[in-house]
Design an enzyme around this catalytic site. Sequence first.
Site, PDB file in Angstrom:
ATOM      1  N   LEU A   1      63.482  16.479  65.697  1.00  0.00           N
ATOM      2  CA  LEU A   1      62.728  17.707  65.445  1.00  0.00           C
ATOM      3  C   LEU A   1      61.270  17.448  65.067  1.00  0.00           C
ATOM      4  O   LEU A   1      60.387  18.237  65.415  1.00  0.00           O
ATOM      5  CB  LEU A   1      63.408  18.511  64.329  1.00  0.00           C
ATOM      6  CG  LEU A   1      64.697  19.211  64.735  1.00  0.00           C
ATOM      7  CD1 LEU A   1      65.460  19.677  63.501  1.00  0.00           C
ATOM      8  CD2 LEU A   1      64.400  20.396  65.652  1.00  0.00           C
ATOM      9  N   TYR A   2      61.002  16.360  64.357  1.00  0.00           N
ATOM     10  CA  TYR A   2      59.617  16.070  63.999  1.00  0.00           C
ATOM     11  C   TYR A   2      58.777  15.755  65.241  1.00  0.00           C
ATOM     12  O   TYR A   2      57.727  16.377  65.454  1.00  0.00           O
ATOM     13  CB  TYR A   2      59.558  14.925  62.986  1.00  0.00           C
ATOM     14  CG  TYR A   2      58.149  14.557  62.569  1.00  0.00           C
ATOM     15  CD1 TYR A   2      57.347  15.466  61.889  1.00  0.00           C
ATOM     16  CD2 TYR A   2      57.622  13.301  62.862  1.00  0.00           C
ATOM     17  CE1 TYR A   2      56.046  15.134  61.517  1.00  0.00           C
ATOM     18  CE2 TYR A   2      56.337  12.958  62.481  1.00  0.00           C
ATOM     19  CZ  TYR A   2      55.548  13.878  61.822  1.00  0.00           C
ATOM     20  OH  TYR A   2      54.266  13.559  61.454  1.00  0.00           O
TER      21      TYR A   2
END
Length: 332
Positions: A138-139
């Site tokens: 997700l980052y």
Amino acid sequence: MKIFITGGSGYVGRNLIPALIQRGDTIRALARSVASGEILEEMGAEVIAGDLTNSDALRYGMEGCDAVIHLAAFVAQWGDPLDFHRINVTGTQRVIEACQTTSVPRLIHMSTEAVLAQGKPMIHVDETAAYPRKPMGLYPLTKGLAEKKVIAANSDSLTTIVLRPRFIWGKDDTVLLPAMIDIAERGGWMWFNHGHYLTSTCHVDNVVEGIILALEKGDGGNSYFLTDGAPIEFRNFITEMFKTQGKTLPDRSIPRWLSRWVATTGEFVVRRFNLDRDPPLTRTTVALMSQEITLNDQKARDELGYQGNMTREQGMADLAMRARSSKSPVKS
């Protein structure tokens, strides 16, 4: 210059703001808490209360500014997908819109090499590398989406510059080194493949150098890698950092293939059963820390005049000196 900064109380911001003030700039900085505001005020910045969800605060802080430096982000290996998107993507979009509304002429966006992470080694990569179809976590995903928005917003009235430092380290680190020391002291440290692969790094002073140069140089709509120069073996670099704190690391190691399996399985279990805890290892960590990640920063050197003046040797010596003069080597 009059500059508005988001994320000013974070690691990079705490090193950047004093450098800007020292050169004569006037700083306004967004503070989402009283504690953050006190840190910013102590450094000499004018505090603007609010966060990335508050468009009014963003516009108020940017009014009359010559540039905006967007440092704020949700930096984590794991978490709620909504938080990643709300802060990294939607928050960046609000910053862009506020810049456009207030006619700020220049926006510097702090990004990361992680936007290119897809699970494979990154060897001497430059800015022509394409975004992955499936970012590793997700980052990387949300920072990539944010970066695309910043680049797309470049126009005749708003010059946008994206900076991508790799592995920020050095003085006043309250994030990376303290976390690694905590893992080691709890007995959880293991190398990936014994750590024998190359990595690029970027001392926080060199990040600051790159940001200051980007305030006046660089082609709009472009991204720039920032590094300490030639890469170094990952194991040697981490070992040297620990030595500056008077600490050593165990020799335990996990094969990279096994670390990928542990990370993938752990993430699946936590998501599938909605567990209120982080997986023991994430695919993002494995992608960025278990294999060669080396970057070519020649573009920043050619177009920004970037030099990376703080050498690793100087940075390590500074860490050791600070550790010796403090009862607590690294504040966490």
